[in-house]
Design a protein around this motif. Structure first.
Motif, PDB file in Angstrom:
ATOM      1  N   ILE A  82     -70.231 -19.299 -33.247  1.00 34.60           N
ATOM      2  CA  ILE A  82     -71.201 -19.798 -34.222  1.00 34.60           C
ATOM      3  C   ILE A  82     -72.059 -18.650 -34.749  1.00 34.60           C
ATOM      4  CG2 ILE A  82     -73.327 -21.146 -34.482  1.00 34.60           C
ATOM      5  CD1 ILE A  82     -72.122 -23.225 -32.606  1.00 34.60           C
ATOM      6  N   LYS A  83     -72.550 -17.824 -33.846  1.00 34.54           N
ATOM      7  CA  LYS A  83     -73.409 -16.708 -34.246  1.00 34.54           C
ATOM      8  C   LYS A  83     -72.650 -15.682 -35.082  1.00 34.54           C
ATOM      9  CE  LYS A  83     -76.513 -17.170 -30.272  1.00 34.54           C
ATOM     10  NZ  LYS A  83     -77.062 -16.525 -29.051  1.00 34.54           N
ATOM     11  N   ALA A  87     -73.387 -15.051 -39.103  1.00 30.73           N
ATOM     12  CA  ALA A  87     -73.806 -13.714 -39.523  1.00 30.73           C
ATOM     13  C   ALA A  87     -72.879 -13.165 -40.605  1.00 30.73           C
ATOM     14  CB  ALA A  87     -73.828 -12.769 -38.323  1.00 30.73           C
ATOM     15  N   SER A  88     -71.587 -13.370 -40.413  1.00 30.94           N
ATOM     16  CA  SER A  88     -70.604 -12.887 -41.378  1.00 30.94           C
ATOM     17  C   SER A  88     -70.786 -13.565 -42.733  1.00 30.94           C
ATOM     18  CB  SER A  88     -69.190 -13.142 -40.851  1.00 30.94           C
ATOM     19  OG  SER A  88     -68.219 -12.788 -41.809  1.00 30.94           O
ATOM     20  N   GLY A  94     -75.037 -13.694 -48.929  1.00 29.37           N
ATOM     21  CA  GLY A  94     -76.440 -13.378 -49.150  1.00 29.37           C
ATOM     22  C   GLY A  94     -77.415 -14.393 -48.593  1.00 29.37           C
ATOM     23  N   SER A  95     -76.946 -15.626 -48.416  1.00 35.21           N
ATOM     24  CA  SER A  95     -77.821 -16.668 -47.899  1.00 35.21           C
ATOM     25  C   SER A  95     -76.995 -17.903 -47.542  1.00 35.21           C
ATOM     26  CB  SER A  95     -78.868 -17.054 -48.943  1.00 35.21           C
ATOM     27  OG  SER A  95     -78.242 -17.600 -50.092  1.00 35.21           O
ATOM     28  N   THR A 139     -81.968 -18.788 -38.590  1.00 38.11           N
ATOM     29  CA  THR A 139     -82.290 -17.360 -38.502  1.00 38.11           C
ATOM     30  C   THR A 139     -82.282 -16.718 -39.883  1.00 38.11           C
ATOM     31  OG1 THR A 139     -81.344 -17.185 -36.279  1.00 38.11           O
ATOM     32  CG2 THR A 139     -81.544 -15.148 -37.531  1.00 38.11           C
ATOM     33  N   TYR A 140     -81.274 -17.053 -40.682  1.00 36.02           N
ATOM     34  CA  TYR A 140     -81.138 -16.466 -42.019  1.00 36.02           C
ATOM     35  C   TYR A 140     -82.000 -17.190 -43.046  1.00 36.02           C
ATOM     36  CZ  TYR A 140     -77.485 -14.261 -39.425  1.00 36.02           C
ATOM     37  OH  TYR A 140     -76.825 -13.559 -38.446  1.00 36.02           O
ATOM     38  N   GLN A 141     -82.197 -18.495 -42.863  1.00 42.01           N
ATOM     39  CA  GLN A 141     -83.078 -19.225 -43.775  1.00 42.01           C
ATOM     40  C   GLN A 141     -84.521 -18.744 -43.638  1.00 42.01           C
ATOM     41  OE1 GLN A 141     -82.149 -23.292 -42.631  1.00 42.01           O
ATOM     42  NE2 GLN A 141     -80.726 -23.533 -44.329  1.00 42.01           N
TER      43      GLN A 141
END
Length: 266
Positions: A82-83, A87-88, A94-95, A139-141
């Motif tokens: 999942i991680k 990440a990829s 970009g989001s 994490t990315y949001q």
């Protein structure tokens, strides 16, 4: 001298154009309808699941219709995967503005017959998967500072038991996810990220179409549903679409039951 102000396109509230939607389990009966709906709304739709051929196949269908989609492999019971995949995808696109978690698994066993192995499999593919999918995407949001939305597919079993069925593991996992998303909603609200759930009742799909051909079976299936029919995958997709759009920007920590009134009646 100041030049002309560059015009910025303004899309209607229901448009998802410019958004990236990650649909985990997005090629199943209900997941497929969700992927199609988000893609039609303009989202770049990333379809992931353990069967990459099915994910790629649906993505190809959507591309042929003029939408933007891509399929990827992901075993959501594997936290490390999942991680890595999140990440990829975040680097590549970009989001990830929208997460739709369609993951779920059931092993029906009566209470006195439930095994540790079956219970753990349901847990790992449902509650644990939901926890770490939410964490990875959040994490990315959070880092983007642009907000986002997360939608988890639940079930009427999130808050109700089933007579004549051995759904201990399933109800525990979905019920846990129902409370978990409320906690995530509270923690992520300061970042403009909404977290909600869609809880379908009985859904008519290709898998149960043959069984429902018998009039007696069909009548029994809808007997307790005030609206007098079963849900369709598109009914569920519509609720997900609402939570993914800006129309629901002030709605978080909520569970929308798509059950034809089943849970409102006795």
């Amino acid at each position: 001298m100041i030049g002309p102000v560059e015009s910025v396109p303004v899309y209607p509230p229901m448009s998802l154009r410019g958004k990236v939607a990650l649909v985990v389990g997005g090629y199943g009966a209900v997941g497929k309808a969700i992927s199609e709906t988000l893609a039609m709304a303009g989202a770049t739709t990333l379809i992931v699941g353990p069967n990459v051929e099915q994910a790629d196949g649906l993505a190809h269908e959507l591309i042929q219709k003029g939408h933007i989609a891509e399929g990827f492999e992901l075993d959501a019971s594997n936290v490390a995967a999942i991680k890595d995949v999140s990440a990829s995808l975040a680097r590549r696109y970009g989001s990830i503005e929208i997460l739709v978690n369609c993951m779920g698994f059931n092993r029906e066993q009566k209470l006195l017959e439930v095994t540790e192995d079956a219970f753990d499999k349901v847990y790992s593919r449902t509650l644990r998967a939901g926890m770490f999918l939410s964490q990875a995407v959040a994490t990315y949001q959070v880092a983007s500072g642009e907000g986002g939305s997360q939608i988890h597919l639940l079930s009427v079993g999130s808050s109700h038991g089933f007579r004549n069925h051995g759904y201990s593991a399933f109800c525990a996992a979905k019920g846990g996810l129902a409370v978990l998303l409320k906690q995530h909603a509270a923690e992520l609200a300061p970042y403009g990220i909404t977290v909600n759930g869609v809880a379908p009742g009985r859904v008519r799909t290709e898998k149960n179409e043959k069984t429902l051909e018998a009039i007696s079976t069909f009548r029994k299936a809808i007997a307790d549903i005030p609206l007098g029919r079963l849900a369709t995958p598109e009914d569920v997709a519509g609720a997900v679409y609402f939570f993914a759009s800006s129309l629901s920007r002030f709605v978080t920590g909520q569970i929308l039951y798509v059950d034809g009134g089943l849970t409102t009646s006795t």
